[in-house]
Design an enzyme around this catalytic site. Sequence first.
Site, PDB file in Angstrom:
ATOM      1  N   SER A  11       0.842  -1.191   0.000  1.00  0.00           N
ATOM      2  CA  SER A  11       0.000   0.000   0.000  1.00  0.00           C
ATOM      3  C   SER A  11       0.881   1.246   0.000  1.00  0.00           C
ATOM      4  O   SER A  11       1.822   1.347   0.778  1.00  0.00           O
ATOM      5  CB  SER A  11      -0.900  -0.005   1.243  1.00  0.00           C
ATOM      6  OG  SER A  11      -1.759   1.099   1.214  1.00  0.00           O
ATOM      7  N   THR A  16      -1.510   2.141  -8.218  1.00  0.00           N
ATOM      8  CA  THR A  16      -2.673   2.721  -8.887  1.00  0.00           C
ATOM      9  C   THR A  16      -2.277   3.899  -9.760  1.00  0.00           C
ATOM     10  O   THR A  16      -2.750   4.016 -10.899  1.00  0.00           O
ATOM     11  CB  THR A  16      -3.742   3.133  -7.854  1.00  0.00           C
ATOM     12  OG1 THR A  16      -4.124   1.960  -7.111  1.00  0.00           O
ATOM     13  CG2 THR A  16      -4.954   3.734  -8.512  1.00  0.00           C
ATOM     14  N   SER A  83      -1.927  -8.136  -3.086  1.00  0.00           N
ATOM     15  CA  SER A  83      -1.908  -9.570  -3.435  1.00  0.00           C
ATOM     16  C   SER A  83      -0.512 -10.176  -3.496  1.00  0.00           C
ATOM     17  O   SER A  83      -0.168 -10.857  -4.453  1.00  0.00           O
ATOM     18  CB  SER A  83      -2.628  -9.782  -4.760  1.00  0.00           C
ATOM     19  OG  SER A  83      -3.948  -9.293  -4.694  1.00  0.00           O
TER      20      SER A  83
END
Length: 173
Positions: A11, A16, A83
């Site tokens: 994270s 993204t 993941s």
Amino acid sequence: MSAVYWITGLSGAGKTTIGKIFYERLKAGHPGTVFLDGDRMRRVFGDDLGYTREERIKCAMRYSRLCAMLEEQGLYVICCTISMFDCVREWNRKNIRNYREIYVKVSMETLIKRDQKGLYSGTTKEKEKDVAGVHVDVEEPKNPDLILLNDGDKEPEEQVEKMVLYWEKTDHS
């Protein structure tokens, strides 16, 4: 030709951001391109799983099966997800015909500094006790197709250019 670009990392690594830029570039030449983001997919699937290791693996397998189905239908899929489990990546390599794994690698020091979601400082309302890479063990990718070091010395566009050049050299898709 279709493909799945599995962009993985912890994270705050920049998955993204890099994935969205790559999506825009790929979609310009391949209209059948979709963008999937782990946080958004959790909500799409009903946000019914927590953040323990077992629940994270179950969630990641949902993403893997969805990516496989979309790729079988001739789409290019960009999937940005933590993941970081060997069993998930192994399944992907065995079951997704054109699987491309990109590991966005960032030092923990940089992640703590960025701390966009307040996960590393514990200031978020999310389950800070189950932060991947801190409280939940993850398995760093052993053989990704491409590693993007993203500690802040390169702009996201430069990282995407590296991805584009890599795949132009390797398979012309």
